[in-house]
Design a protein around this motif. Structure first.
Motif, PDB file in Angstrom:
ATOM      1  N   GLU A 125       0.848  -1.177   0.000  1.00  0.00           N
ATOM      2  CA  GLU A 125       0.000   0.000   0.000  1.00  0.00           C
ATOM      3  C   GLU A 125       0.894   1.241   0.000  1.00  0.00           C
ATOM      4  O   GLU A 125       2.114   1.156   0.012  1.00  0.00           O
ATOM      5  CB  GLU A 125      -0.891  -0.010   1.253  1.00  0.00           C
ATOM      6  CG  GLU A 125      -1.746  -1.260   1.404  1.00  0.00           C
ATOM      7  CD  GLU A 125      -2.838  -1.346   0.354  1.00  0.00           C
ATOM      8  OE1 GLU A 125      -3.203  -0.290  -0.198  1.00  0.00           O
ATOM      9  OE2 GLU A 125      -3.321  -2.460   0.085  1.00  0.00           O
ATOM     10  N   ALA A 126       0.246   2.392   0.004  1.00  0.00           N
ATOM     11  CA  ALA A 126       0.993   3.653   0.023  1.00  0.00           C
ATOM     12  C   ALA A 126       1.876   3.724   1.263  1.00  0.00           C
ATOM     13  O   ALA A 126       1.498   3.270   2.339  1.00  0.00           O
ATOM     14  CB  ALA A 126       0.017   4.823   0.002  1.00  0.00           C
ATOM     15  N   GLY A 127       3.076   4.273   1.091  1.00  0.00           N
ATOM     16  CA  GLY A 127       4.000   4.412   2.200  1.00  0.00           C
ATOM     17  C   GLY A 127       4.762   3.150   2.502  1.00  0.00           C
ATOM     18  O   GLY A 127       5.446   3.074   3.527  1.00  0.00           O
ATOM     19  N   GLY A 128       4.654   2.154   1.644  1.00  0.00           N
ATOM     20  CA  GLY A 128       5.410   0.925   1.839  1.00  0.00           C
ATOM     21  C   GLY A 128       4.823  -0.023   2.860  1.00  0.00           C
ATOM     22  O   GLY A 128       5.447  -1.025   3.218  1.00  0.00           O
ATOM     23  N   ILE A 129       3.618   0.273   3.359  1.00  0.00           N
ATOM     24  CA  ILE A 129       2.973  -0.617   4.326  1.00  0.00           C
ATOM     25  C   ILE A 129       2.305  -1.766   3.580  1.00  0.00           C
ATOM     26  O   ILE A 129       1.560  -1.555   2.625  1.00  0.00           O
ATOM     27  CB  ILE A 129       1.935   0.151   5.168  1.00  0.00           C
ATOM     28  CG1 ILE A 129       2.621   1.245   5.990  1.00  0.00           C
ATOM     29  CG2 ILE A 129       1.178  -0.812   6.085  1.00  0.00           C
ATOM     30  CD1 ILE A 129       1.657   2.117   6.768  1.00  0.00           C
ATOM     31  N   VAL A 130       2.574  -2.987   4.010  1.00  0.00           N
ATOM     32  CA  VAL A 130       1.985  -4.161   3.390  1.00  0.00           C
ATOM     33  C   VAL A 130       0.704  -4.525   4.151  1.00  0.00           C
ATOM     34  O   VAL A 130       0.736  -4.758   5.359  1.00  0.00           O
ATOM     35  CB  VAL A 130       2.955  -5.352   3.407  1.00  0.00           C
ATOM     36  CG1 VAL A 130       2.309  -6.576   2.766  1.00  0.00           C
ATOM     37  CG2 VAL A 130       4.251  -4.996   2.697  1.00  0.00           C
ATOM     38  N   THR A 131      -0.413  -4.552   3.443  1.00  0.00           N
ATOM     39  CA  THR A 131      -1.692  -4.894   4.056  1.00  0.00           C
ATOM     40  C   THR A 131      -1.992  -6.374   3.833  1.00  0.00           C
ATOM     41  O   THR A 131      -1.906  -6.872   2.713  1.00  0.00           O
ATOM     42  CB  THR A 131      -2.830  -4.042   3.462  1.00  0.00           C
ATOM     43  OG1 THR A 131      -2.578  -2.659   3.740  1.00  0.00           O
ATOM     44  CG2 THR A 131      -4.173  -4.439   4.069  1.00  0.00           C
ATOM     45  N   VAL A 132      -2.334  -7.058   4.910  1.00  0.00           N
ATOM     46  CA  VAL A 132      -2.613  -8.489   4.877  1.00  0.00           C
ATOM     47  C   VAL A 132      -4.078  -8.720   5.238  1.00  0.00           C
ATOM     48  O   VAL A 132      -4.539  -8.293   6.300  1.00  0.00           O
ATOM     49  CB  VAL A 132      -1.695  -9.242   5.861  1.00  0.00           C
ATOM     50  CG1 VAL A 132      -2.106 -10.709   5.970  1.00  0.00           C
ATOM     51  CG2 VAL A 132      -0.244  -9.126   5.430  1.00  0.00           C
ATOM     52  N   ASP A 133      -4.789  -9.387   4.339  1.00  0.00           N
ATOM     53  CA  ASP A 133      -6.212  -9.653   4.527  1.00  0.00           C
ATOM     54  C   ASP A 133      -6.393 -11.014   5.203  1.00  0.00           C
ATOM     55  O   ASP A 133      -6.006 -12.050   4.651  1.00  0.00           O
ATOM     56  CB  ASP A 133      -6.900  -9.641   3.159  1.00  0.00           C
ATOM     57  CG  ASP A 133      -8.415  -9.622   3.272  1.00  0.00           C
ATOM     58  OD1 ASP A 133      -8.918  -9.382   4.379  1.00  0.00           O
ATOM     59  OD2 ASP A 133      -9.088  -9.844   2.246  1.00  0.00           O
ATOM     60  N   LEU A 134      -6.978 -11.019   6.396  1.00  0.00           N
ATOM     61  CA  LEU A 134      -7.160 -12.232   7.191  1.00  0.00           C
ATOM     62  C   LEU A 134      -8.646 -12.585   7.279  1.00  0.00           C
ATOM     63  O   LEU A 134      -9.451 -11.786   7.744  1.00  0.00           O
ATOM     64  CB  LEU A 134      -6.592 -12.022   8.601  1.00  0.00           C
ATOM     65  CG  LEU A 134      -6.917 -13.071   9.663  1.00  0.00           C
ATOM     66  CD1 LEU A 134      -6.295 -14.409   9.303  1.00  0.00           C
ATOM     67  CD2 LEU A 134      -6.454 -12.613  11.039  1.00  0.00           C
ATOM     68  N   TRP A 135      -8.982 -13.799   6.827  1.00  0.00           N
ATOM     69  CA  TRP A 135     -10.340 -14.320   6.998  1.00  0.00           C
ATOM     70  C   TRP A 135     -10.280 -15.382   8.089  1.00  0.00           C
ATOM     71  O   TRP A 135      -9.676 -16.438   7.898  1.00  0.00           O
ATOM     72  CB  TRP A 135     -10.846 -14.956   5.703  1.00  0.00           C
ATOM     73  CG  TRP A 135     -11.057 -14.000   4.570  1.00  0.00           C
ATOM     74  CD1 TRP A 135     -10.834 -12.656   4.563  1.00  0.00           C
ATOM     75  CD2 TRP A 135     -11.527 -14.333   3.256  1.00  0.00           C
ATOM     76  NE1 TRP A 135     -11.138 -12.120   3.337  1.00  0.00           N
ATOM     77  CE2 TRP A 135     -11.566 -13.123   2.509  1.00  0.00           C
ATOM     78  CE3 TRP A 135     -11.920 -15.518   2.636  1.00  0.00           C
ATOM     79  CZ2 TRP A 135     -11.980 -13.078   1.173  1.00  0.00           C
ATOM     80  CZ3 TRP A 135     -12.337 -15.480   1.312  1.00  0.00           C
ATOM     81  CH2 TRP A 135     -12.381 -14.269   0.596  1.00  0.00           C
TER      82      TRP A 135
END
Length: 425
Positions: free
Chosen positions: A32-42
């Protein structure tokens, strides 16, 4: 932990077969923006399980500023997670991590999007936990939840009937005779109970009995079942309980009625896991916990571990997702999850922590479930298992309802299962 009614109940649907032909496509974009990695957890957790996991997610996000775990849950409970993930994989829109029942792992790993986690060190995990996440010699997930099966009994009913309380090392003959002595139709009291719809909740309780007699789910080469020589004796034990009329047979999925009968003080003994203890305590039942009975005198039980399965949405997200599930398995986090959500320690290191020991000491009988992990086995992580379970479930119900003899029911089951195993998976 989600409600105990979800305990490894398998879905025998077209979605299961579809898992083998899933397209190798996923979501694009690693960061994502700013180098943050977003992880989607179900995760599919509800109530206390969701609350415990939400707190751990916040703790991780606060201490890992370059990763953001989004624990939306996937919009379904854990019971429906396989179908939800399977549909997402087919559509090319799937999570980075999903809570997958251990009995479903072999089927979901047909998808090339499931990440191989063989580089992860699981040396401190209980053998049952390691076995549950290993498919064809490779680690395909991380352990998420661990349990074992023991017998919880009502001390008041034993005292009222003048029957000695069971002890470790008791036999299945002891169990049958004890159930008969405690059965009291005049007061609506059953000696024990068994799920009677033929689902996985019906079947998984049979495997410790089969293993105890030297049988197994399938042979080493996987070409035939390995319970053909001992299954009749196991089903015969259930048939004896039925003919003694000391067995409450739950006619609905999930075993909710079975547990309600026990919680209502009208069942003397029930085979269950640690997830049931909070409800037993809440009802104020004076209870005890003992290991499962045996035929051989050698202790054996079953564990039904669930998993955190990681999916490939790009290198950065795989790396971040893997870091999170490894972090969850660290003893400091594992102990929080275990205490708050009702699991047993995934790692032997966790079981040695002062926080866990204090919790186990404060919860009567909990340590019996932990000790049982020393002899716990798991069902094989093979794609044919759901169908084998279905056939054995049908045979079990036929015996429980008195429609077939143990020998006839087993014979039909073995024939159907061997025909299934003869077809390459």
């Amino acid at each position: 932990m989600s409600a105990p009614t979800r305990r490894d109940i398998l879905r025998f649907s077209a979605a299961l077969a579809a898992a083998g032909t899933l397209a190798a496509c996923g979501k694009s974009g690693d960061e994502e923006a700013g180098g943050i990695v977003t992880v989607d957890l179900w995760h599919g957790q509800t109530d206390t399980g969701k609350k415990a996991l939400d707190a751990l997610i916040k703790q991780f996000n606060d201490t890992h500023p370059q990763i953001k775990i989004v624990g939306g849950g996937g919009g379904v409970t854990a019971d429906s997670m396989l179908q939800k993930v399977t549909a997402g994989l087919a559509a090319g829109s799937f999570p980075d991590i999903a809570y997958i029942f251990g009995s479903d792992l072999a089927s979901i790993t047909r998808s090339p999007q499931v990440v191989d986690l063989s580089t992860v060190d699981l040396k401190d995990a209980w053998p049952a936990a390691r076995d549950a996440v290993t498919v064809k010699g490779k680690v395909r997930a991380m352990p998420a939840l661990l349990d074992s099966l023991c017998v919880v009994y009502n001390k008041k009913l034993f005292a009222a009937a003048g029957v000695p309380e069971p002890k470790a090392g008791w036999t299945w003959d002891d169990f049958v005779s004890t159930a008969q002595k405690l059965n009291n139709p005049a007061k609506g009291v059953f000696g024990t109970g068994w799920p009677g719809v033929g689902d996985e909740d019906t079947v998984w309780r049979l495997w410790p009995m089969i293993w105890d007699l030297g049988g197994d789910v399938v042979t080493e080469d996987g070409k035939s079942v390995a319970f053909d020589k001992v299954g009749e004796q196991v089903l015969g034990t259930l048939d004896k309980l039925r003919t003694d009329k000391s067995l409450y047979i739950d006619p609905k999925p999930g075993s909710e009625q079975l547990y309600q009968v026990f919680l209502g003080g009208r069942m003397a003994m029930v085979a269950t896991g640690p997830w049931q203890l909070p409800d037993v305590l809440d009802k104020g039942i004076d209870y005890g916990v003992v290991p499962l009975p045996t035929y051989s005198g050698k202790a054996v039980t079953i564990s039904g571990p669930d998993t955190w399965t990681v999916f490939d949405n790009g290198k950065a997200r795989v790396k971040a997702a893997t870091e999170f599930v490894k972090w969850l398995n660290d003893p400091q986090q594992d102990v929080q999850w275990d205490i708050q959500a009702g699991s047993l320690p995934v790692n032997t290191t966790t079981a040695a922590l002062p926080a866990w020991k204090k919790h186990a000491t404060a919860t009567k009988g909990l340590q019996v479930f932990v000790d049982a992990l020393e002899t716990a086995r798991v069902r094989p992580t093979i794609t044919q298992y759901p169908q084998i379970s279905q056939h054995l479930g049908e045979a079990t119900v036929a015996v429980l309802l008195g429609k077939k003899s143990p020998g006839d029911a087993l014979g039909e089951c073995v024939k159907a299962c061997n025909a299934l195993l003869a077809v390459p998976s």
